[in-house]
Write a protein that holds these residues in place. Sequence first.
Motif, PDB file in Angstrom:
ATOM      1  N   THR A   5       0.825  -1.205   0.000  1.00  0.00           N
ATOM      2  CA  THR A   5       0.000   0.000   0.000  1.00  0.00           C
ATOM      3  C   THR A   5       0.858   1.253   0.000  1.00  0.00           C
ATOM      4  N   ASN A   6       2.065   1.116   0.524  1.00  0.00           N
ATOM      5  CA  ASN A   6       2.880   2.303   0.711  1.00  0.00           C
ATOM      6  C   ASN A   6       4.355   1.974   0.518  1.00  0.00           C
ATOM      7  N   PRO A   7       4.720   1.420  -0.651  1.00  0.00           N
ATOM      8  CA  PRO A   7       6.082   0.898  -0.783  1.00  0.00           C
ATOM      9  C   PRO A   7       7.158   1.986  -0.750  1.00  0.00           C
ATOM     10  N   LEU A   8       8.124   1.811   0.140  1.00  0.00           N
ATOM     11  CA  LEU A   8       9.267   2.728   0.198  1.00  0.00           C
ATOM     12  C   LEU A   8      10.401   2.154  -0.641  1.00  0.00           C
ATOM     13  N   PHE A   9      10.350   0.820  -0.830  1.00  0.00           N
ATOM     14  CA  PHE A   9      11.374   0.120  -1.611  1.00  0.00           C
ATOM     15  C   PHE A   9      10.677  -0.899  -2.510  1.00  0.00           C
ATOM     16  N   LYS A  10      11.309  -1.160  -3.648  1.00  0.00           N
ATOM     17  CA  LYS A  10      10.777  -2.212  -4.522  1.00  0.00           C
ATOM     18  C   LYS A  10      11.034  -3.577  -3.892  1.00  0.00           C
ATOM     19  N   ARG A  11      12.317  -3.813  -3.557  1.00  0.00           N
ATOM     20  CA  ARG A  11      12.675  -5.146  -3.067  1.00  0.00           C
ATOM     21  C   ARG A  11      13.614  -5.027  -1.858  1.00  0.00           C
ATOM     22  N   ILE A  12      13.153  -5.552  -0.740  1.00  0.00           N
ATOM     23  CA  ILE A  12      13.980  -5.565   0.476  1.00  0.00           C
ATOM     24  C   ILE A  12      14.381  -7.012   0.754  1.00  0.00           C
ATOM     25  N   LYS A  68      20.361 -10.501  -4.993  1.00  0.00           N
ATOM     26  CA  LYS A  68      20.279 -10.078  -6.400  1.00  0.00           C
ATOM     27  C   LYS A  68      19.036  -9.219  -6.577  1.00  0.00           C
ATOM     28  N   ASP A  69      19.176  -8.077  -7.217  1.00  0.00           N
ATOM     29  CA  ASP A  69      18.042  -7.179  -7.502  1.00  0.00           C
ATOM     30  C   ASP A  69      17.464  -6.465  -6.284  1.00  0.00           C
ATOM     31  N   ALA A  70      18.028  -6.680  -5.102  1.00  0.00           N
ATOM     32  CA  ALA A  70      17.486  -5.999  -3.912  1.00  0.00           C
ATOM     33  C   ALA A  70      17.894  -4.520  -3.927  1.00  0.00           C
ATOM     34  N   ASP A  71      16.964  -3.645  -3.527  1.00  0.00           N
ATOM     35  CA  ASP A  71      17.282  -2.210  -3.391  1.00  0.00           C
ATOM     36  C   ASP A  71      17.828  -1.934  -2.003  1.00  0.00           C
ATOM     37  N   LEU A  72      17.329  -2.713  -1.038  1.00  0.00           N
ATOM     38  CA  LEU A  72      17.793  -2.562   0.346  1.00  0.00           C
ATOM     39  C   LEU A  72      18.040  -3.947   0.923  1.00  0.00           C
ATOM     40  N   ILE A  73      19.231  -4.116   1.479  1.00  0.00           N
ATOM     41  CA  ILE A  73      19.578  -5.386   2.131  1.00  0.00           C
ATOM     42  C   ILE A  73      19.845  -5.058   3.591  1.00  0.00           C
ATOM     43  N   ILE A  74      19.163  -5.752   4.499  1.00  0.00           N
ATOM     44  CA  ILE A  74      19.415  -5.495   5.921  1.00  0.00           C
ATOM     45  C   ILE A  74      19.940  -6.769   6.562  1.00  0.00           C
ATOM     46  N   ILE A  75      21.125  -6.676   7.116  1.00  0.00           N
ATOM     47  CA  ILE A  75      21.737  -7.840   7.756  1.00  0.00           C
ATOM     48  C   ILE A  75      21.241  -7.902   9.204  1.00  0.00           C
ATOM     49  N   CYS A  76      20.551  -8.990   9.527  1.00  0.00           N
ATOM     50  CA  CYS A  76      19.927  -9.144  10.857  1.00  0.00           C
ATOM     51  C   CYS A  76      20.450 -10.407  11.534  1.00  0.00           C
ATOM     52  N   THR A  77      21.750 -10.658  11.403  1.00  0.00           N
ATOM     53  CA  THR A  77      22.375 -11.844  11.994  1.00  0.00           C
ATOM     54  C   THR A  77      23.323 -11.388  13.114  1.00  0.00           C
ATOM     55  N   PRO A  78      23.834 -12.318  13.933  1.00  0.00           N
ATOM     56  CA  PRO A  78      24.783 -11.917  14.980  1.00  0.00           C
ATOM     57  C   PRO A  78      26.032 -11.257  14.388  1.00  0.00           C
ATOM     58  N   LEU A  79      26.655 -10.367  15.160  1.00  0.00           N
ATOM     59  CA  LEU A  79      27.799  -9.581  14.660  1.00  0.00           C
ATOM     60  C   LEU A  79      28.942 -10.463  14.149  1.00  0.00           C
ATOM     61  N   LYS A  94      23.520  -5.226  -6.528  1.00  0.00           N
ATOM     62  CA  LYS A  94      23.502  -4.352  -7.712  1.00  0.00           C
ATOM     63  C   LYS A  94      23.987  -2.942  -7.340  1.00  0.00           C
ATOM     64  N   PRO A  95      24.580  -2.223  -8.287  1.00  0.00           N
ATOM     65  CA  PRO A  95      25.049  -0.867  -8.010  1.00  0.00           C
ATOM     66  C   PRO A  95      23.883   0.025  -7.582  1.00  0.00           C
ATOM     67  N   GLY A  96      24.129   0.904  -6.623  1.00  0.00           N
ATOM     68  CA  GLY A  96      23.089   1.824  -6.153  1.00  0.00           C
ATOM     69  C   GLY A  96      22.270   1.267  -4.998  1.00  0.00           C
ATOM     70  N   ALA A  97      22.417  -0.052  -4.721  1.00  0.00           N
ATOM     71  CA  ALA A  97      21.654  -0.644  -3.619  1.00  0.00           C
ATOM     72  C   ALA A  97      22.207  -0.170  -2.270  1.00  0.00           C
ATOM     73  N   ILE A  98      21.377  -0.334  -1.244  1.00  0.00           N
ATOM     74  CA  ILE A  98      21.782   0.069   0.104  1.00  0.00           C
ATOM     75  C   ILE A  98      21.968  -1.189   0.950  1.00  0.00           C
ATOM     76  N   VAL A  99      23.063  -1.225   1.714  1.00  0.00           N
ATOM     77  CA  VAL A  99      23.263  -2.309   2.681  1.00  0.00           C
ATOM     78  C   VAL A  99      23.191  -1.692   4.071  1.00  0.00           C
ATOM     79  N   SER A 100      22.331  -2.253   4.904  1.00  0.00           N
ATOM     80  CA  SER A 100      22.222  -1.762   6.272  1.00  0.00           C
ATOM     81  C   SER A 100      22.264  -2.955   7.217  1.00  0.00           C
ATOM     82  N   ASP A 101      22.189  -2.693   8.506  1.00  0.00           N
ATOM     83  CA  ASP A 101      22.197  -3.783   9.486  1.00  0.00           C
ATOM     84  C   ASP A 101      21.461  -3.327  10.731  1.00  0.00           C
ATOM     85  N   VAL A 102      21.371  -4.225  11.720  1.00  0.00           N
ATOM     86  CA  VAL A 102      20.656  -3.893  12.957  1.00  0.00           C
ATOM     87  C   VAL A 102      21.524  -4.201  14.180  1.00  0.00           C
TER      88      VAL A 102
END
Length: 304
Positions: A5-12, A68-79, A94-102
């Motif tokens: 309903t309110n996509p901020l990203f295509k593929r997370i 592959k094809d992700a716009d945002l990747i969030i790593i949610c595993t132990p450090l 892919k180029p331009g994608a964002i990698v984040s973590d928690v």
Amino acid sequence: MSTPTNPLFKRITLIGIGLIGSSLARVIKRDGLAEHICVSTRSEETLNKAIELGLCDSATLDQAEAVKDADLIIICTPLGTYSKVAETIGSHIKPGAIVSDVGSAKKCVFREIAPHLPEGVHLVPGHPVAGTENSGPESGFAELFLDRYFILTPDKDTDQDAVDRVKGLWQAAGMRIETMDADHHDQVLAITSHLPQLIAYSIVDTATQVGDDLQKEIFQYSAGGFRDFTRIAASDPVMWRDIFVENREAVLDILNRFDEDLTALKRAIRQGDGEKLQDVFTRTRSARRGIIEANQHLPEDQKV
Ligand code: NAP
């Protein structure tokens, strides 16, 4: 599959779907924040659980395939997994994608993840300061993040648009956003989170090793304070092992300070210095008031 309903990203893509990953997945699904959410985890059992709980649109054990094809990747595993995960996924992003973590410590993100990311991929580390002692996809809930702080620790050269997009996602999860230097984050969290956790582990370990005779009474009379420590000390041993290993400098700094203060309290008790003890206990009482005023006093599962 729900219609976004309110996509901020295509593929997370979420790598890891335990307490934090699954809580975020629930928010993304509930509010349609991504057109597609892909999940990758280590074990088939957890992957199947994530599918069964409806936390994703696609799921795979293959981390390279997942990003592959992700716009945002969030790593949610132990450090402790960061370096290996980043090495596995790095060349598939892919180029331009964002990698984040928690992750609960932040300097290590630049050490462990950054070297494996190709040019043009944005690294935006973050830490949702919210949690419980439970693990796994079943333990997550969308309200976990409500009114808690999300700390962003981007490098000064990080692309601002990438930072804003990660910020937008966590704001949508109901979090208050702060930005700080990774070093500063690690010092603050060493005091507010890592030291109390270590004390809980230490107290519970001491209390449960006093001998069989006292064991029964320890559990029977646990409401006298011990119970709260056992809740904290029941947290995931692997996650906390990694936090102490990765944030050792800041933890050791605050432990030295704590050691001195504890010695001073010990001396006051030995000398029967009630005035000193009362002074300290009066000061600590006002700290509790500060937490209540900041509306951070209720445990995550009692907020709603
Ligand atoms: P969790 O519930 O134990 O889930 C961990 C996830 O990581 C699972 O999907 C697990 O997969 C996966 N995993 C574990 N080892 C792996 C490996 N070697 N390779 C690939 N995947 C692996 O953990 P969590 O509590 O969500 O914590 C995740 C992150 O959030 C940690 O970095 C922690 O510092 C941070 N954090 C935690 C809290 C908290 O209160 N728990 C709060 C804030 C931040 P399988 O189940 O398939 O093995």
